[in-house]
Scaffold this motif. Structure first.
Motif, PDB file in Angstrom:
ATOM      1  N   ASN A   1      -9.170   3.277   5.991  1.00 16.31           N
ATOM      2  CA  ASN A   1      -7.839   2.502   7.316  1.00 16.31           C
ATOM      3  C   ASN A   1      -7.493   0.991   6.192  1.00 16.31           C
ATOM      4  OD1 ASN A   1      -8.032   4.701   8.570  1.00 16.31           O
ATOM      5  ND2 ASN A   1      -9.267   3.255  10.510  1.00 16.31           N
ATOM      6  N   ASN A   2      -7.858  -0.192   5.786  1.00 18.27           N
ATOM      7  CA  ASN A   2      -7.166  -0.731   5.104  1.00 18.27           C
ATOM      8  C   ASN A   2      -7.439  -0.508   3.791  1.00 18.27           C
ATOM      9  OD1 ASN A   2      -8.104  -1.755   7.648  1.00 18.27           O
ATOM     10  ND2 ASN A   2      -9.065  -3.933   7.284  1.00 18.27           N
ATOM     11  N   ILE A   3      -7.708  -0.211   3.220  1.00 19.74           N
ATOM     12  CA  ILE A   3      -8.060  -0.410   1.983  1.00 19.74           C
ATOM     13  C   ILE A   3      -7.418   1.144   1.029  1.00 19.74           C
ATOM     14  CG2 ILE A   3      -9.055  -0.576  -0.530  1.00 19.74           C
ATOM     15  CD1 ILE A   3      -9.700  -3.249   1.275  1.00 19.74           C
ATOM     16  N   LEU A   4      -7.602   2.043   1.702  1.00 15.44           N
ATOM     17  CA  LEU A   4      -7.299   3.568   0.759  1.00 15.44           C
ATOM     18  C   LEU A   4      -5.918   4.000   0.853  1.00 15.44           C
ATOM     19  CD1 LEU A   4     -11.180   5.507   1.022  1.00 15.44           C
ATOM     20  CD2 LEU A   4      -9.805   4.164  -1.029  1.00 15.44           C
ATOM     21  N   SER A   5      -5.683   4.149   2.698  1.00 13.81           N
ATOM     22  CA  SER A   5      -4.217   4.314   3.038  1.00 13.81           C
ATOM     23  C   SER A   5      -3.326   4.349   2.242  1.00 13.81           C
ATOM     24  CB  SER A   5      -4.538   3.537   4.798  1.00 13.81           C
ATOM     25  OG  SER A   5      -3.004   3.733   4.979  1.00 13.81           O
ATOM     26  N   THR A   6      -2.632   4.882   2.304  1.00 15.96           N
ATOM     27  CA  THR A   6      -1.223   4.892   1.415  1.00 15.96           C
ATOM     28  C   THR A   6      -0.419   6.070   2.150  1.00 15.96           C
ATOM     29  OG1 THR A   6      -0.240   4.896  -0.960  1.00 15.96           O
ATOM     30  CG2 THR A   6      -1.915   7.063  -0.643  1.00 15.96           C
ATOM     31  N   THR A   7       0.680   6.612   1.684  1.00 17.29           N
ATOM     32  CA  THR A   7       2.120   7.689   2.215  1.00 17.29           C
ATOM     33  C   THR A   7       2.074   8.169   0.916  1.00 17.29           C
ATOM     34  OG1 THR A   7       3.840   6.279   1.891  1.00 17.29           O
ATOM     35  CG2 THR A   7       2.921   5.693   4.196  1.00 17.29           C
ATOM     36  N   ASP A   8       1.914   9.140   0.823  1.00 21.41           N
ATOM     37  CA  ASP A   8       2.968  10.718   0.561  1.00 21.41           C
ATOM     38  C   ASP A   8       4.307  10.146  -0.470  1.00 21.41           C
ATOM     39  OD1 ASP A   8       0.575  12.123   0.712  1.00 21.41           O
ATOM     40  OD2 ASP A   8       2.452  13.505   2.187  1.00 21.41           O
ATOM     41  N   ALA A   9       4.960   9.281   0.091  1.00 24.35           N
ATOM     42  CA  ALA A   9       6.283   8.608  -0.330  1.00 24.35           C
ATOM     43  C   ALA A   9       5.809   7.705  -1.503  1.00 24.35           C
ATOM     44  CB  ALA A   9       7.070   8.003   0.481  1.00 24.35           C
ATOM     45  N   GLY A  10       4.750   6.653  -1.616  1.00 26.46           N
ATOM     46  CA  GLY A  10       4.096   5.916  -2.008  1.00 26.46           C
ATOM     47  C   GLY A  10       3.526   6.898  -3.555  1.00 26.46           C
TER      48      GLY A  10
END
Length: 738
Positions: free
Chosen positions: A203-212
């Protein structure tokens, strides 16, 4: 099952007058306890299989079901895993009786004679896993590989063969120093800090969004999935076939309790994915142990050895994902009605008149997913495809590559038969298979590996082919399979592209989210075949792993999400698997590779070239040494010209160098191929293989680079063919001395 276990303890009683000293238990009791342990294991396997089939038939497959079914051992791998379970449970029952009677800890083998220990090894089946086979009777030993790669190394016949332990480049670190996963004890401190929950790290490190997502400017999506394709040639780590604990009957699907083989991924408080009223964990299962490791090692030397995991595949680049890594499967994958050395193909469907993979004969259909995506409730389903690797249906990109290389084998076999009509079916099969193995070795070292580890590591660690060395162990390292070679998960785009003849997106077959491409072979049958998918792989970029955009939601939040339920998180799974396997932390591996070992936030920030990322990691782990090796490895900035950091470049290059040098039948080794054959093979490209086996008429010259002014789309007629004239005489067949 818990009652069953209690009954077993009643049967396996040691007489109260028994003395702890000497060899007291004897063969009758040993046999009785083995038979009861065997029943426990067999009943658990049967229950788990029936439960899995029930879920598949009623279409209530859950994401963790899919993962577990994908990681199920089969054939000889299943036999090896079963033998280890027989051994472990027999010894558990005996050990519990010793403790019950004598009220103190004793090694059960103190009460067993050497004859009884040998008997136990034999009746559980573990003896077959450690004895050396004879290579004298193996036909064509110096010309062709065995399916299992047994006898590749004549002096050590099991070295690099399927169903052997992963290699350890550093000793395992288990909580109890023997078997318990790292961090199993939630109160245990490492360097004065508790290990964080893997889902919290995700949650803290890997999380990203498709838009990014940032696109890779150099490498196409083919590089990502070719890496997965190669992984499926080298590593398969099976789970236990049981979904219930042997000792207490707890169902891993229904409980968050940590009990063998359950290793649940706990969900931290406040996690947005935690559904109301459900267990606060993602169910998953431990990797199966090897016979004679962990607590079942008592019979192999008197003291428990650290738990080791089994690799169901060969350690060699041999196209095992096409042909299978065990004899029975390899035989089944061949066309039984052909005298031309062909592989079995689908008898119900074609792809624009071209061959498709055969359907899997299993009674359940995990791939019956079409109705979940279609508005047509009467939409017909198709079974899973069958190939040399069980993960053929995992995603459509891998399915497409499988189909491509199956077709290429059959094309080669037909061409070889045309120029050598005197060859029998076995020779045609083996020669085509041998060429296919050379393809994968050439493509990895010429086209793929330099793009991953960069030119400096290629020169320093890999270098030119030095020749075969029987003393080099090619076995796949645990850290490679469980951490380093999983870097590619961060290069997967959130979508799979499907492109038309002009490499443009289509309204009829639009680009699809990756999470809609899991276990969907029906899309190949009913949605345009493999051509649009292959164009998407070579015609669109891979995702670039950046430190602030690591893993797409399709893998971190929606992996195997067939129904509205808690999906899997691939990042969490990678870290949990590393702890299950007892992998040492980040700094230990950097030390092995001769790299600095950061001791504080400032030093970690320097290594990562990112102060904010270093701070966030240490807020979770406390000390750099505690960082899970997979997490630390993917967090590093790329080395020059590569797509991994210094640590993973070192580990990946070391593994491939050992695979090459420890392979007696490597395509460059003297006598494996003739000089003329090697010269012909050197011209081979994936672009040509695509041209030869699909309806695609234009391809990039280099399928491992993005389309550009330097790598333009060209007509297939301009791509050089493999010249098979060097195979036109019996005298040209390679023979290698050992």
């Amino acid at each position: 099952m818990f009652l069953s276990a209690l009954l077993v303890l009643g049967v396996c009683l040691i007489p109260a007058h028994s003395k702890p000293a000497g060899k007291q238990l004897g063969t009758p009791l040993l046999q009785t306890c083995f038979e009861e342990a065997k029943k426990i294991v067999d009943d658990a396997y049967k229950y788990s299989r029936e439960e899995s089939l029930r879920r598949v038939r009623t279409e209530v497959v859950r994401p963790h079901d899919a993962l577990r079914l994908l990681k199920q051992p089969r054939g000889e791998t299943r036999s090896a895993v079963r033998s280890a379970d027989y051994m472990a449970q027999t010894l558990r029952l005996l050990q519990e009786r010793v403790h019950h009677v004598h009220k103190r800890s004793l090694n059960v083998t103190d009460l067993l004679s050497e004859e009884d220990l040998n008997k136990l090894t034999e009746i559980t089946g573990c003896a077959r896993q450690v004895t050396f086979p004879s290579c004298h009777s193996t036909p064509n030993l110096n010309m062709y590989r065995t399916a299992t790669s047994v006898c590749n190394n004549i002096k050590n016949p099991r070295l690099g063969s399927s169903n052997t332990p992963f290699a350890r480049w550093l000793p395992a670190e288990y909580d109890d120093n023997i078997s318990q996963p790292k961090g199993w004890d939630r109160t245990r401190r490492f360097n004065n800090f508790l290990l964080p929950l893997v889902r919290q790290v995700s949650n803290n490190i890997l999380s990203t969004t498709d838009a990014g997502v940032v696109n890779d400017r150099e490498y196409p999506h083919m590089v990502t999935f070719f890496g997965q394709w190669i992984d499926h040639d080298l590593t398969f780590t099976p789970f236990s076939p049981s979904i219930r604990s042997f000792s207490n009957g707890i169902n891993c699907d229904e409980s968050c309790e940590k009990t063998e083989p359950c290793i649940p991924i706990l969900i931290p408080p406040g996690d947005p994915r935690l559904p109301t009223g459900r267990n606060s964990c993602i169910p998953t299962f431990r990797s199966a142990p090897v016979c004679g490791s962990g607590y079942s090692a008592y019979n192999f030397g008197g003291e428990p050895k650290k738990r080791e995991q089994i690799n169901g595949l060969t350690a060699f680049l041999d196209m095992g994902q096409v042909y299978g890594s065990e004899e029975q499967l390899a035989k089944y994958l061949r066309d039984p009605d052909s005298d031309g050395g062909l592989l079995r193909v689908n008898t119900e469907f074609r792809d624009n008149r071209r061959e498709l993979l055969p359907f899997h004969p299993m009674p359940g259909n995990m791939c019956a997913t079409r109705k979940r995506f279609s508005k047509d409730t009467n939409a017909s389903e198709v079974p899973c495809f069958l190939a040399g690797d069980i993960r053929v249906d995992e995603n459509l990109a891998i399915t497409s590559i499988h189909t491509l290389f199956m077709r290429e084998h059959n094309r080669l076999a037909r061409e070889l038969k045309r120029i050598n009509p005197q060859w029998d079916s076995e020779t045609l099969y083996q020669e085509a298979r041998k060429i296919m193995g050379a393809y994968t070795q050439l493509f990895v070292f010429r086209d793929y590996l330099p793009r991953i580890v960069g030119p400096d590591i290629m020169h320093k660690q890999v270098g030119h082919y030095p020749g075969y060395n029987a003393n080099v162990d090619p076995s796949i390292a645990n850290v490679f399979a469980t951490a380093a070679y999983r870097f590619g998960h961060l290069t997967v785009q959130p979508v799979l592209y499907r492109l038309d003849e002009n490499y443009r997106e289509m309204s009829r077959l639009p680009t699809m989210p990756v999470f809609e491409a899991f276990f969907t072979p029906w899309r190949v049958v009913y949605e345009g075949g493999i051509d649009p998918l292959l164009r998407g792989l070579v015609g669109r970029p891979a995702k670039l792993n950046t430190q602030d955009n690591m893993m797409v939601d399709a893998l971190r939040e929606r992996m195997f999400q067939f129904v509205i339920h808690l999906a899997l998180d691939l990042g969490s799974l990678n870290m949990q698997r590393g702890r299950d396997h007892g992998l040492p932390g980040y700094n230990a591996w950097r030390k092995l590779c001769g790299l600095s070992q950061p001791g504080n936030e400032a030093e970690l920030a320097q290594v990562l070239n990112n102060a904010n990322l270093a701070r966030n990691l240490l807020q979770l782990y406390g000390a750099p040494a505690n960082i899970d090796v997979w997490m630390g490895g993917v967090a590093e900035p790329f080395i020059r010209g590569g797509r991994v950091g210094p640590l993973f470049a070192c580990l990946i290059a070391s593994q491939f160098q050992r695979i090459r040098q420890g392979d007696r039948l490597w395509y460059e080794n003297r006598g494996v191929f003739s000089l003329a054959q090697r010269a012909a093979l050197s011209t081979s490209t994936i672009s040509r293989i695509i041209c030869d086996n699909t309806g695609i008429s234009s391809v990039p010259t280099d399928a491992f680079s993005v389309i550009s002014n330097c790598n333009k789309l060209v007509d297939c007629s301009s791509i050089q063919h493999l010249n098979l004239s060097a195979w036109s005489k019996d005298g040209q067949l390679g023979r290698v001395d050992h």
